[in-house]
Design a protein around this motif. Structure first.
Motif, PDB file in Angstrom:
ATOM      1  N   SER A   1      -4.019  12.197  -3.133  1.00  0.00           N
ATOM      2  CA  SER A   1      -5.237  11.492  -2.706  1.00  0.00           C
ATOM      3  C   SER A   1      -4.930  10.133  -2.081  1.00  0.00           C
ATOM      4  CB  SER A   1      -6.184  11.297  -3.896  1.00  0.00           C
ATOM      5  OG  SER A   1      -6.470  12.513  -4.535  1.00  0.00           O
ATOM      6  N   PRO A   2      -4.136  10.101  -1.007  1.00  0.00           N
ATOM      7  CA  PRO A   2      -3.755   8.814  -0.415  1.00  0.00           C
ATOM      8  C   PRO A   2      -4.946   8.009   0.086  1.00  0.00           C
ATOM      9  CG  PRO A   2      -3.131  10.644   1.016  1.00  0.00           C
ATOM     10  CD  PRO A   2      -3.519  11.239  -0.296  1.00  0.00           C
ATOM     11  N   VAL A   3      -6.000   8.685   0.547  1.00  0.00           N
ATOM     12  CA  VAL A   3      -7.176   7.947   1.029  1.00  0.00           C
ATOM     13  C   VAL A   3      -7.830   7.189  -0.120  1.00  0.00           C
ATOM     14  CG1 VAL A   3      -9.470   8.173   2.045  1.00  0.00           C
ATOM     15  CG2 VAL A   3      -7.581   9.542   2.942  1.00  0.00           C
ATOM     16  N   ARG A   4      -7.971   7.849  -1.276  1.00  0.00           N
ATOM     17  CA  ARG A   4      -8.561   7.196  -2.442  1.00  0.00           C
ATOM     18  C   ARG A   4      -7.681   6.042  -2.923  1.00  0.00           C
ATOM     19  NH1 ARG A   4     -12.756   5.368  -4.065  1.00  0.00           N
ATOM     20  NH2 ARG A   4     -13.700   7.291  -3.252  1.00  0.00           N
ATOM     21  N   VAL A   5      -6.350   6.219  -2.868  1.00  0.00           N
ATOM     22  CA  VAL A   5      -5.435   5.141  -3.240  1.00  0.00           C
ATOM     23  C   VAL A   5      -5.672   3.919  -2.353  1.00  0.00           C
ATOM     24  CG1 VAL A   5      -3.005   4.421  -3.278  1.00  0.00           C
ATOM     25  CG2 VAL A   5      -3.646   6.665  -4.168  1.00  0.00           C
ATOM     26  N   ILE A   6      -5.787   4.156  -1.056  1.00  0.00           N
ATOM     27  CA  ILE A   6      -5.981   3.050  -0.099  1.00  0.00           C
ATOM     28  C   ILE A   6      -7.335   2.372  -0.313  1.00  0.00           C
ATOM     29  CG2 ILE A   6      -6.222   2.488   2.349  1.00  0.00           C
ATOM     30  CD1 ILE A   6      -4.178   4.784   2.876  1.00  0.00           C
ATOM     31  N   ILE A   7      -8.375   3.163  -0.558  1.00  0.00           N
ATOM     32  CA  ILE A   7      -9.707   2.595  -0.810  1.00  0.00           C
ATOM     33  C   ILE A   7      -9.691   1.729  -2.065  1.00  0.00           C
ATOM     34  CG2 ILE A   7     -12.071   3.158  -1.501  1.00  0.00           C
ATOM     35  CD1 ILE A   7     -11.870   5.614   0.347  1.00  0.00           C
ATOM     36  N   ASN A   8      -9.100   2.248  -3.143  1.00  0.00           N
ATOM     37  CA  ASN A   8      -9.009   1.467  -4.386  1.00  0.00           C
ATOM     38  C   ASN A   8      -8.218   0.189  -4.175  1.00  0.00           C
ATOM     39  OD1 ASN A   8     -10.502   3.337  -5.799  1.00  0.00           O
ATOM     40  ND2 ASN A   8      -8.750   4.303  -6.794  1.00  0.00           N
ATOM     41  N   TRP A   9      -7.138   0.298  -3.430  1.00  0.00           N
ATOM     42  CA  TRP A   9      -6.279  -0.869  -3.191  1.00  0.00           C
ATOM     43  C   TRP A   9      -7.078  -1.973  -2.493  1.00  0.00           C
ATOM     44  CZ3 TRP A   9      -4.180  -4.510  -0.141  1.00  0.00           C
ATOM     45  CH2 TRP A   9      -2.984  -5.107  -0.540  1.00  0.00           C
ATOM     46  N   PHE A  10      -7.783  -1.615  -1.430  1.00  0.00           N
ATOM     47  CA  PHE A  10      -8.532  -2.626  -0.676  1.00  0.00           C
ATOM     48  C   PHE A  10      -9.735  -3.152  -1.450  1.00  0.00           C
ATOM     49  CE2 PHE A  10      -6.182  -1.249   3.142  1.00  0.00           C
ATOM     50  CZ  PHE A  10      -5.852  -2.504   3.634  1.00  0.00           C
TER      51      PHE A  10
ATOM     52  N   ALA B   1      -4.798   1.062  -8.119  1.00  0.00           N
ATOM     53  CA  ALA B   1      -4.940   1.965  -6.972  1.00  0.00           C
ATOM     54  C   ALA B   1      -4.925   3.434  -7.385  1.00  0.00           C
ATOM     55  CB  ALA B   1      -3.835   1.698  -5.950  1.00  0.00           C
ATOM     56  N   ASP B   2      -4.779   3.702  -8.668  1.00  0.00           N
ATOM     57  CA  ASP B   2      -4.750   5.078  -9.175  1.00  0.00           C
ATOM     58  C   ASP B   2      -5.960   5.855  -8.646  1.00  0.00           C
ATOM     59  OD1 ASP B   2      -5.062   7.410 -10.765  1.00  0.00           O
ATOM     60  OD2 ASP B   2      -3.963   6.474 -12.406  1.00  0.00           O
ATOM     61  N   PRO B   3      -5.728   6.993  -7.954  1.00  0.00           N
ATOM     62  CA  PRO B   3      -6.854   7.729  -7.368  1.00  0.00           C
ATOM     63  C   PRO B   3      -7.812   8.300  -8.408  1.00  0.00           C
ATOM     64  CG  PRO B   3      -4.812   9.003  -7.211  1.00  0.00           C
ATOM     65  CD  PRO B   3      -4.430   7.631  -7.659  1.00  0.00           C
ATOM     66  N   GLN B   4      -7.335   8.475  -9.628  1.00  0.00           N
ATOM     67  CA  GLN B   4      -8.202   9.046 -10.658  1.00  0.00           C
ATOM     68  C   GLN B   4      -8.938   7.974 -11.465  1.00  0.00           C
ATOM     69  OE1 GLN B   4      -6.398  12.096 -13.091  1.00  0.00           O
ATOM     70  NE2 GLN B   4      -7.812  11.733 -14.803  1.00  0.00           N
ATOM     71  N   ASP B   5      -8.198   6.961 -11.939  1.00  0.00           N
ATOM     72  CA  ASP B   5      -8.782   5.969 -12.848  1.00  0.00           C
ATOM     73  C   ASP B   5      -8.910   4.573 -12.258  1.00  0.00           C
ATOM     74  OD1 ASP B   5      -8.925   7.872 -14.934  1.00  0.00           O
ATOM     75  OD2 ASP B   5      -6.813   7.516 -15.412  1.00  0.00           O
TER      76      ASP B   5
ATOM     77  N   ILE C   1       0.835  -1.204   0.000  1.00  0.00           N
ATOM     78  CA  ILE C   1       0.000   0.000   0.000  1.00  0.00           C
ATOM     79  C   ILE C   1       0.868   1.252   0.000  1.00  0.00           C
ATOM     80  CG2 ILE C   1      -1.668   1.329   1.354  1.00  0.00           C
ATOM     81  CD1 ILE C   1      -2.821  -1.369   2.292  1.00  0.00           C
ATOM     82  N   LYS C   2       1.937   1.238   0.791  1.00  0.00           N
ATOM     83  CA  LYS C   2       2.831   2.403   0.832  1.00  0.00           C
ATOM     84  C   LYS C   2       3.469   2.663  -0.526  1.00  0.00           C
ATOM     85  CE  LYS C   2       6.665   4.516   3.369  1.00  0.00           C
ATOM     86  NZ  LYS C   2       7.301   5.040   2.141  1.00  0.00           N
ATOM     87  N   LEU C   3       3.814   1.583  -1.234  1.00  0.00           N
ATOM     88  CA  LEU C   3       4.381   1.740  -2.579  1.00  0.00           C
ATOM     89  C   LEU C   3       3.418   2.496  -3.492  1.00  0.00           C
ATOM     90  CD1 LEU C   3       6.105  -1.656  -3.505  1.00  0.00           C
ATOM     91  CD2 LEU C   3       7.176   0.604  -3.493  1.00  0.00           C
ATOM     92  N   GLU C   4       2.131   2.170  -3.392  1.00  0.00           N
ATOM     93  CA  GLU C   4       1.135   2.816  -4.247  1.00  0.00           C
ATOM     94  C   GLU C   4       0.881   4.259  -3.822  1.00  0.00           C
ATOM     95  OE1 GLU C   4      -0.023   1.034  -7.141  1.00  0.00           O
ATOM     96  OE2 GLU C   4       1.784   0.163  -6.263  1.00  0.00           O
ATOM     97  N   VAL C   5       0.848   4.509  -2.520  1.00  0.00           N
ATOM     98  CA  VAL C   5       0.675   5.885  -2.030  1.00  0.00           C
ATOM     99  C   VAL C   5       1.843   6.746  -2.504  1.00  0.00           C
ATOM    100  CG1 VAL C   5       0.635   7.339   0.039  1.00  0.00           C
ATOM    101  CG2 VAL C   5      -0.748   5.251  -0.041  1.00  0.00           C
ATOM    102  N   ASP C   6       3.060   6.215  -2.400  1.00  0.00           N
ATOM    103  CA  ASP C   6       4.244   6.955  -2.860  1.00  0.00           C
ATOM    104  C   ASP C   6       4.246   7.140  -4.379  1.00  0.00           C
ATOM    105  OD1 ASP C   6       5.059   7.011  -0.246  1.00  0.00           O
ATOM    106  OD2 ASP C   6       6.541   5.401  -0.452  1.00  0.00           O
ATOM    107  N   ARG C   7       3.680   6.172  -5.083  1.00  0.00           N
ATOM    108  CA  ARG C   7       3.668   6.220  -6.543  1.00  0.00           C
ATOM    109  C   ARG C   7       2.838   7.394  -7.056  1.00  0.00           C
ATOM    110  NH1 ARG C   7       1.243   1.192 -10.173  1.00  0.00           N
ATOM    111  NH2 ARG C   7       1.126   2.237 -12.208  1.00  0.00           N
ATOM    112  N   TYR C   8       1.666   7.601  -6.474  1.00  0.00           N
ATOM    113  CA  TYR C   8       0.744   8.605  -7.003  1.00  0.00           C
ATOM    114  C   TYR C   8       0.897   9.984  -6.354  1.00  0.00           C
ATOM    115  CZ  TYR C   8      -1.306   4.598  -9.295  1.00  0.00           C
ATOM    116  OH  TYR C   8      -1.487   3.486 -10.073  1.00  0.00           O
TER     117      TYR C   8
END
Length: 373
Positions: free
Chosen positions: A25-34, A53-57, A15-22
């Motif tokens: 919008s870390p909350v949206r990244v985490i929601i998409n991931w789960f 996990a992209d917060p936009q798409d 999850i941290k990798l994805e938050v750092d990637r984008y």
């Protein structure tokens, strides 16, 4: 450390990798991931690979991609184990294609434990028989491939020159040397497969015509390597044919096999519109980061990838449909089809496939077919 803490640490790192990637919008990244992980059973690797996990798409992508876990459940149910041999055994597959008048590369025989068997059942025993078989072949280039291999591993080629010289793996060999090399290859390939590349119950080498790409494909990539289309079809209980997805494997370097293998080969992947045959999007693998990146032009030729239309596309669709009905009761198969100057030719069928591109059917049908919950 027990498995549960290990899994938790692995999840948090992913999850941290994805938050750092984008970086937004870390909350949206985490929601998409789960959502992807828990609801659709995507692995952490798949979530990163496809950008789920992209917060936009990400939410839209989750709707269109299918996890390997769900795909495995789907095709295991759709493809009876008793019928899998008809596509797993390439010699059997070729024989069935000929019976159904489906175009496939000309196959001359199978080398198994020092014996050559032709499609018509004629058998050539020991070295003298092998010599007679080889003398029947005309000058040209032939492909040798494991009968039950995968990922393009174990491929080699033999060229017979006009003067009768044999060139195997870049060097001139005698018939006796070639025979001994095939015996050695047959004995060592199973041991080197490690169970995940070529089946351990190795079953011979097929002698097959080496075919060439359509000139437009050769022009697109600049490589001779045969670059094939994968069309994954599903035959419903009413015997209606759905194209689940289609893509084309594009060469990034010269070789014999176009296997994508998650980009480890250097090859690229182009999603194909199943109606028109036009490339929708082309991906390469960022091996350092572990995810797909879009590619607009071929790195070698600088040809525009987005404007490319697969030659003979409607004929290719018809061939995929004919294959789907000819190989029932198998209902969910990925067909590898080469596009030559004269039209499409089927190479093989895959009962075990990885859904590496978005699907082309509606979310309602994905749920109906239990590819989504």
């Amino acid at each position: 450390m027990t498995n549960l803490p290990k899994k938790l640490i692995h999840t948090l790192r992913a999850i941290k990798l994805e938050v750092d990637r984008y970086e937004r919008s870390p909350v949206r990244v985490i929601i998409n991931w789960f959502n992807a992980f828990l609801k659709d059973l995507f692995s952490a690797r798949e979530i990163r690979l496809y950008g789920l996990a992209d917060p936009q798409d990400g939410a839209k992508l989750i709707q269109r991609y299918v996890s390997k876990e769900m795909a495995d459940r789907f095709y295991r149910k759709a493809n009876p184990e008793s019928a899998i041999l008809s596509i797993d055994d390439k010699f059997v597959f070729t024989s069935l294609c000929l019976q159904h008048h489906l175009p496939t590369p000309k196959t001359y025989g199978i080398f198994r434990r020092g014996v050559i068997t032709k499609l018509n059942g004629e058998v050539f025993h020991d070295f003298n028989g092998f010599k007679n078989f080889m003398h029947e072949l005309e000058p040209g280039e032939y492909l040798l491939k494991p009968n039950n291999g995968m990922l393009g591993l174990g491929l080699s080629s033999i060229e017979i020159e006009n003067q009768g010289n044999l060139i195997f793996e870049g060097e001139v060999v005698s018939l006796d040397d070639f025979y001994q090399k095939l015996r050695l290859l047959e004995s060592t390939l199973p041991a080197s497969s490690k169970g995940d590349s070529v089946d351990m119950d190795f079953e011979g080498l097929i002698f097959q015509q080496r075919i060439d790409n359509h000139p437009e494909i050769r022009k697109l990539t600049g490589f001779r390597m045969l670059q094939t289309v994968r069309i994954c079809t599903y035959v419903t209980e009413e015997n209606q044919i759905e194209i689940l997805f289609a893509f084309m494997k594009l060469a990034g370097k010269e070789g014999l096999a176009d296997a994508f293998n998650l980009g480890k080969t250097g090859n690229m992947l182009a999603k194909v519109d199943p109606e028109t045959g036009k490339f929708c999007k082309t991906y390469a693998m960022d091996l350092q980061q572990g995810y797909f990146i879009p590619v607009a032009r071929h790195a070698i030729t600088q040809m525009d990838l987005m404007g490319f239309i697969v030659p003979y596309w409607q004929e290719t669709r018809i061939l995929a449909n004919n294959l789907s009905l000819s190989f029932l009761p198998l209902r969910a198969v990925g067909w590898d089809i080469a596009i030559t100057e004269k039209g499409p030719v089927v190479l093989e069928g895959n009962g075990n496939w990885v859904p590496v591109v978005p699907f082309d059917i509606s979310i309602e049908k994905l749920r109906q077919y239990k590819l989504k919950y």
